[in-house]
Design a protein around this motif. Sequence first.
Motif, PDB file in Angstrom:
ATOM      1  N   VAL A 217      79.436 -19.057 -29.207  1.00 12.23           N
ATOM      2  CA  VAL A 217      78.952 -20.386 -29.705  1.00 12.23           C
ATOM      3  C   VAL A 217      79.580 -20.641 -31.084  1.00 12.23           C
ATOM      4  O   VAL A 217      80.062 -19.584 -31.479  1.00 12.23           O
ATOM      5  N   VAL A 218      79.689 -21.811 -31.170  1.00 10.15           N
ATOM      6  CA  VAL A 218      80.168 -22.146 -32.441  1.00 10.15           C
ATOM      7  C   VAL A 218      79.000 -22.471 -33.819  1.00 10.15           C
ATOM      8  O   VAL A 218      78.256 -23.152 -33.359  1.00 10.15           O
ATOM      9  N   ASN A 219      79.482 -22.090 -34.864  1.00  6.67           N
ATOM     10  CA  ASN A 219      78.705 -22.242 -36.092  1.00  6.67           C
ATOM     11  C   ASN A 219      79.082 -22.504 -37.045  1.00  6.67           C
ATOM     12  O   ASN A 219      80.518 -22.349 -37.318  1.00  6.67           O
ATOM     13  N   PHE A 220      78.596 -23.526 -38.109  1.00  6.03           N
ATOM     14  CA  PHE A 220      79.553 -24.119 -39.127  1.00  6.03           C
ATOM     15  C   PHE A 220      78.606 -23.627 -40.554  1.00  6.03           C
ATOM     16  O   PHE A 220      78.201 -24.232 -41.200  1.00  6.03           O
ATOM     17  N   PRO A 221      79.124 -22.419 -40.851  1.00  5.83           N
ATOM     18  CA  PRO A 221      78.077 -21.769 -42.243  1.00  5.83           C
ATOM     19  C   PRO A 221      78.976 -22.619 -43.461  1.00  5.83           C
ATOM     20  O   PRO A 221      80.143 -22.877 -43.183  1.00  5.83           O
ATOM     21  N   PRO A 222      78.317 -22.575 -44.544  1.00  7.02           N
ATOM     22  CA  PRO A 222      76.902 -22.380 -44.551  1.00  7.02           C
ATOM     23  C   PRO A 222      76.038 -23.283 -44.217  1.00  7.02           C
ATOM     24  O   PRO A 222      76.220 -24.275 -44.274  1.00  7.02           O
ATOM     25  N   THR A 223      74.948 -22.655 -43.232  1.00 12.46           N
ATOM     26  CA  THR A 223      74.061 -23.719 -42.605  1.00 12.46           C
ATOM     27  C   THR A 223      73.035 -22.951 -42.392  1.00 12.46           C
ATOM     28  O   THR A 223      72.580 -21.843 -42.778  1.00 12.46           O
ATOM     29  N   PHE A 224      71.839 -23.657 -41.480  1.00 11.60           N
ATOM     30  CA  PHE A 224      70.626 -23.010 -41.150  1.00 11.60           C
ATOM     31  C   PHE A 224      70.950 -21.537 -40.406  1.00 11.60           C
ATOM     32  O   PHE A 224      71.743 -21.435 -39.451  1.00 11.60           O
ATOM     33  N   GLY A 225      70.101 -20.678 -40.993  1.00 12.73           N
ATOM     34  CA  GLY A 225      70.417 -19.445 -40.321  1.00 12.73           C
ATOM     35  C   GLY A 225      70.030 -18.781 -38.948  1.00 12.73           C
ATOM     36  O   GLY A 225      70.408 -18.135 -38.423  1.00 12.73           O
ATOM     37  N   MET A 226      68.983 -19.768 -38.581  1.00 11.94           N
ATOM     38  CA  MET A 226      68.472 -19.466 -37.003  1.00 11.94           C
ATOM     39  C   MET A 226      69.536 -19.317 -35.941  1.00 11.94           C
ATOM     40  O   MET A 226      69.423 -18.894 -34.999  1.00 11.94           O
ATOM     41  N   TYR A 227      70.594 -20.318 -36.341  1.00  6.40           N
ATOM     42  CA  TYR A 227      71.570 -20.251 -35.294  1.00  6.40           C
ATOM     43  C   TYR A 227      72.337 -18.703 -34.758  1.00  6.40           C
ATOM     44  O   TYR A 227      72.606 -18.358 -33.740  1.00  6.40           O
TER      45      TYR A 227
ATOM     46  N   THR B  94      74.065 -29.209 -37.998  1.00  8.32           N
ATOM     47  CA  THR B  94      73.086 -29.560 -38.622  1.00  8.32           C
ATOM     48  C   THR B  94      73.311 -30.618 -39.632  1.00  8.32           C
ATOM     49  O   THR B  94      74.196 -30.831 -40.453  1.00  8.32           O
ATOM     50  N   SER B  95      72.399 -32.031 -39.308  1.00  7.44           N
ATOM     51  CA  SER B  95      72.601 -33.324 -40.121  1.00  7.44           C
ATOM     52  C   SER B  95      71.328 -33.865 -40.502  1.00  7.44           C
ATOM     53  O   SER B  95      70.835 -34.386 -39.618  1.00  7.44           O
ATOM     54  N   PRO B  96      70.994 -33.795 -41.537  1.00  6.40           N
ATOM     55  CA  PRO B  96      71.735 -33.351 -42.829  1.00  6.40           C
ATOM     56  C   PRO B  96      71.550 -31.846 -42.952  1.00  6.40           C
ATOM     57  O   PRO B  96      70.825 -31.154 -42.352  1.00  6.40           O
ATOM     58  N   ASN B  97      72.773 -31.189 -43.409  1.00  4.27           N
ATOM     59  CA  ASN B  97      73.014 -29.798 -43.298  1.00  4.27           C
ATOM     60  C   ASN B  97      72.105 -29.175 -44.373  1.00  4.27           C
ATOM     61  O   ASN B  97      71.659 -29.602 -45.394  1.00  4.27           O
ATOM     62  N   ASN B  98      71.465 -27.963 -43.942  1.00 13.39           N
ATOM     63  CA  ASN B  98      70.662 -27.215 -44.928  1.00 13.39           C
ATOM     64  C   ASN B  98      71.717 -25.956 -45.012  1.00 13.39           C
ATOM     65  O   ASN B  98      72.061 -25.386 -44.106  1.00 13.39           O
ATOM     66  N   PRO B  99      71.966 -25.759 -46.388  1.00 17.75           N
ATOM     67  CA  PRO B  99      71.242 -26.166 -47.764  1.00 17.75           C
ATOM     68  C   PRO B  99      71.770 -27.356 -48.502  1.00 17.75           C
ATOM     69  O   PRO B  99      71.253 -27.552 -49.654  1.00 17.75           O
ATOM     70  N   ASP B 100      73.026 -28.098 -48.059  1.00 15.74           N
ATOM     71  CA  ASP B 100      73.532 -28.821 -49.013  1.00 15.74           C
ATOM     72  C   ASP B 100      73.149 -30.372 -48.960  1.00 15.74           C
ATOM     73  O   ASP B 100      73.252 -31.093 -49.803  1.00 15.74           O
ATOM     74  N   GLY B 101      72.536 -30.885 -47.650  1.00 19.59           N
ATOM     75  CA  GLY B 101      72.226 -31.861 -47.736  1.00 19.59           C
ATOM     76  C   GLY B 101      73.018 -33.100 -47.239  1.00 19.59           C
ATOM     77  O   GLY B 101      72.852 -34.380 -46.941  1.00 19.59           O
ATOM     78  N   SER B 102      74.220 -32.716 -46.729  1.00 24.08           N
ATOM     79  CA  SER B 102      75.470 -33.404 -46.267  1.00 24.08           C
ATOM     80  C   SER B 102      75.338 -33.912 -44.725  1.00 24.08           C
ATOM     81  O   SER B 102      74.597 -33.034 -43.937  1.00 24.08           O
ATOM     82  N   SER B 103      75.688 -35.026 -44.390  1.00 26.56           N
ATOM     83  CA  SER B 103      75.377 -35.402 -43.078  1.00 26.56           C
ATOM     84  C   SER B 103      76.835 -35.523 -42.240  1.00 26.56           C
ATOM     85  O   SER B 103      77.998 -35.726 -42.939  1.00 26.56           O
TER      86      SER B 103
END
Length: 411
Positions: free
Chosen positions: A160-170, A215-224
């Motif tokens: 699976v593809v993930n885009f850190p930094p982001t929500f840790g549950m993925y 994630t959009s908005p992304n956690n933790p930075d709030g960008s969309s």
Amino acid sequence: MNCFCWFGGVSLDKTFLDRCSASRRGSMRWTMKESQPGEARVLEDFDVEDGVRPELKSMDAYIPILPYEILAERLGRDPADIVKLDANENSFGPSPAVAKALAEAKYLHIYPDPESVRLREALAEYTSVGMEHILVGAGADELIDLLFRLLITPGQGETVVNFPPTFGMYKFDADVNGAEVVALTRSSKDFSIPIDEVEDLFARASKPPKMLFVTSPNNPDGSSISDEVLKRLLRLPTLVVLDEAYYEFSDDNRITWVKDHNNLVVLRTFSKWAALAGMRVGYGAFPLSIIKHLWKIKQPYNVTVASQIAAEASLGDKGNLLEKVDKLIAQRHEFYHRIKSLDWLTPYPSQSNYVLCRVAGGRTAAGIKKELSDRGILIRYYTSAGLRDCIRISMGTPEDMEKLYAALSDI
């Protein structure tokens, strides 16, 4: 004198029974004797931990945020004296209609509706998506886990593809369900996802990733994420999972796209805008080809009676709740204005109910976290790659924020 009992044709001596009791203190070690004399078979040093999946033994645990009562006890403070701005919760609290509906609930002793029909009907109206596309979960976290259970076969090298930094549950659910994670790091400048790298990854892959989480908005930075980038992701041969947990605080709304894209899932929650984090209610819009299988594997009574009642009451009072959302957005704008006076704190743009700030001027994120904590104000800080010396501050009530500004000024 030895004592024996019989279990399934096998005699268990007193040593076994004693060691069963000892298992409460650690791993179980036993001696097993077959019932036929002279044919004793001994299993020594049996350890139940040996049965744990190897990849889970080395897995890092997810570290959650602690609740008021525990934090207050550790800080030696009354919970009422704590300003909790560390978990993106809604400081205004739930709608009064929730407490009223729960107080009048008649059937708390009966198992909940396994299909959450009334809640899904209300969500269909709220989202403009047919209820046949909607599944409700015990938080959006449960829905993320269900997608992994449905699509990932452990041990098959599926990715699976993930885009850190982001929500840790993925990453957490990928580890639990035996998926390999391809981490493509977000831009250090604006936290945008590296769309060219994503497309190149799929062009080179002999076996494309099963899912892609954004994630959009992304956690933790709030960008969309922009519409253009999302459309590029949807052209790829994978399931795109768009997490809109903070949708109500942003300018984006892509949940209706699910009707036109059979590889898009959009997840949302009642934790933020409706202040029901403690009730654990999330929902998602899914393609019909996916949701019919998710119905098979979800726990039958996954969303409690109380949680369904609370979510329905929240949707019935959405006008009041969305006014509170507007107040939190106003606090976000005010935060940028007030923080300009601090030359050691640089905030990032955000479309959510929190703001990520980089700490400078010889100070550290850990140091700021501690100084605020000593004053009863709780925030989140980071030491991980891409977030080193960053703090994240959730927006609170005007009273909460005034206490924060006073503390920051004092520091």
